[in-house]
Write a protein that holds these residues in place. Structure first.
Motif, short mmCIF file in Angstrom:
data_model
loop_
_atom_site.label_atom_id
_atom_site.label_comp_id
_atom_site.label_asym_id
_atom_site.label_seq_id
_atom_site.Cartn_x
_atom_site.Cartn_y
_atom_site.Cartn_z
N UNK A 87 0.84 -1.21 0.00
CA UNK A 87 0.00 0.00 0.00
C UNK A 87 0.87 1.26 0.00
N UNK A 88 1.95 1.24 0.76
CA UNK A 88 2.87 2.37 0.82
C UNK A 88 3.52 2.61 -0.54
N UNK A 89 3.98 1.52 -1.17
CA UNK A 89 4.66 1.64 -2.46
C UNK A 89 3.71 2.10 -3.56
N UNK A 90 2.45 1.69 -3.47
CA UNK A 90 1.49 2.06 -4.51
C UNK A 90 0.78 3.38 -4.22
N UNK A 91 1.05 3.96 -3.04
CA UNK A 91 0.45 5.25 -2.69
C UNK A 91 -1.02 5.16 -2.29
N UNK A 92 -1.46 3.99 -1.86
CA UNK A 92 -2.85 3.78 -1.45
C UNK A 92 -2.97 4.09 0.05
N UNK A 93 -3.22 5.36 0.36
CA UNK A 93 -3.24 5.81 1.76
C UNK A 93 -4.37 5.18 2.57
N UNK A 94 -5.52 4.99 1.95
CA UNK A 94 -6.66 4.39 2.66
C UNK A 94 -6.30 2.97 3.12
N UNK A 95 -5.77 2.17 2.21
CA UNK A 95 -5.37 0.80 2.57
C UNK A 95 -4.22 0.82 3.56
N UNK A 96 -3.32 1.76 3.38
CA UNK A 96 -2.17 1.87 4.28
C UNK A 96 -2.65 2.08 5.72
N UNK A 97 -3.61 3.00 5.91
CA UNK A 97 -4.16 3.23 7.26
C UNK A 97 -4.83 1.97 7.80
N UNK A 98 -5.59 1.29 6.94
CA UNK A 98 -6.30 0.08 7.36
C UNK A 98 -5.31 -1.00 7.81
N UNK A 99 -4.28 -1.25 7.00
CA UNK A 99 -3.32 -2.31 7.33
C UNK A 99 -2.47 -1.94 8.55
N UNK A 100 -2.15 -0.66 8.67
CA UNK A 100 -1.39 -0.22 9.83
C UNK A 100 -2.21 -0.42 11.10
N UNK A 101 -3.50 -0.10 11.04
CA UNK A 101 -4.39 -0.31 12.17
C UNK A 101 -4.48 -1.79 12.53
N UNK A 102 -4.70 -2.63 11.52
CA UNK A 102 -4.78 -4.08 11.77
C UNK A 102 -3.47 -4.62 12.34
N UNK A 103 -2.36 -4.10 11.82
CA UNK A 103 -1.06 -4.55 12.33
C UNK A 103 -0.87 -4.15 13.78
N UNK A 104 -1.26 -2.95 14.14
CA UNK A 104 -1.12 -2.54 15.54
C UNK A 104 -2.03 -3.36 16.45
N UNK A 105 -3.20 -3.75 15.97
CA UNK A 105 -4.09 -4.62 16.76
C UNK A 105 -3.52 -6.02 16.89
N UNK A 106 -2.86 -6.49 15.84
CA UNK A 106 -2.29 -7.85 15.87
C UNK A 106 -1.10 -7.94 16.81
N UNK A 107 -0.38 -6.82 16.96
CA UNK A 107 0.80 -6.83 17.83
C UNK A 107 0.37 -6.48 19.23
#
Length: 195
Positions: free
Chosen positions: A175-195
């Motif tokens: 998402x970061x490489x493709x510039x997809x900020x919406x997905x980037x926020x979603x995956x970052x949120x999921x990652x913080x919940x998973x950790x």
């Protein structure tokens, strides 16, 4: 005679002339250890074909496959591992060695095809998720970024309760490489919940 190559040659002729003899095969193989891995693999495969003991033949085939790998004869090593798996689908050593061989040979398309087949046959979600992640990586290495992205998403979905951190990180990077900020926020949120 102190020439090991000559002794190996004569023992090879003796084993070719008579009935299968495990002792002569073993001596030929031991004497050939100073020769090329390709030659060792050839001797091991021939001896395995003559063995009456399935366990001993299997061990010789595994050694032959290893020698083929050392000689960078990836197709021959893969052929042996596939043969062993066809003989016994529960042969975990051959199964793991096949995947390792496909990883090492530097042809990710073959690894991706093998992993795709395994994903389709796998019924265990956790195991399937691990294979999906590796399959995604093999696709990514081939510049199939969209397919890799879809596979990482499937891996995350497979492990909804046990979030796959490595797949989420890969999705976040994509998402970061493709510039997809919406997905980037979603995956970052999921990652913080998973950790």
């Amino acid at each position: 005679d102190t020439d090991l190559s000559s002794a190996a040659h004569w023992l090879g002729l003796a084993t070719d002339q008579g009935a299968p003899d495990a002792i002569l095969d073993e001596l030929s193989i031991r004497l050939a250890m100073d020769q090329s891995p390709a030659h060792q693999a050839e001797l091991l495969e021939t001896a395995a074909d003559r063995q009456r003991s399935p366990a001993y033949a299997r061990a010789m085939r595994l050694q032959a496959a290893e020698a083929h790998e050392i000689a960078a004869q990836w197709d021959d090593a893969t052929r042996i591992y596939r043969f062993l798996i066809s003989e016994n689908s529960d042969d975990l050593a051959a199964d793991c060695a096949l995947l390792t061989c496909l990883r090492k040979r530097g042809r990710p398309a073959l690894l991706a095809a093998e992993l795709e087949r395994r994903v389709q046959e796998c019924e265990e979600p956790a195991a399937r998720a691990v294979m999906l992640e590796e399959w995604a990586h093999a696709e990514y290495v081939q510049d199939n970024e969209q397919r890799a992205h879809g596979l990482w998403q499937r891996a995350v979905a497979e492990q909804a309760q046990n979030m796959s951190v490595s797949a989420l990180r890969a999705l976040e990077r994509h998402a970061l490489q493709s510039g997809d900020n919406k997905s980037l926020r979603q995956y970052t949120q999921q990652l913080s919940e998973a950790l």
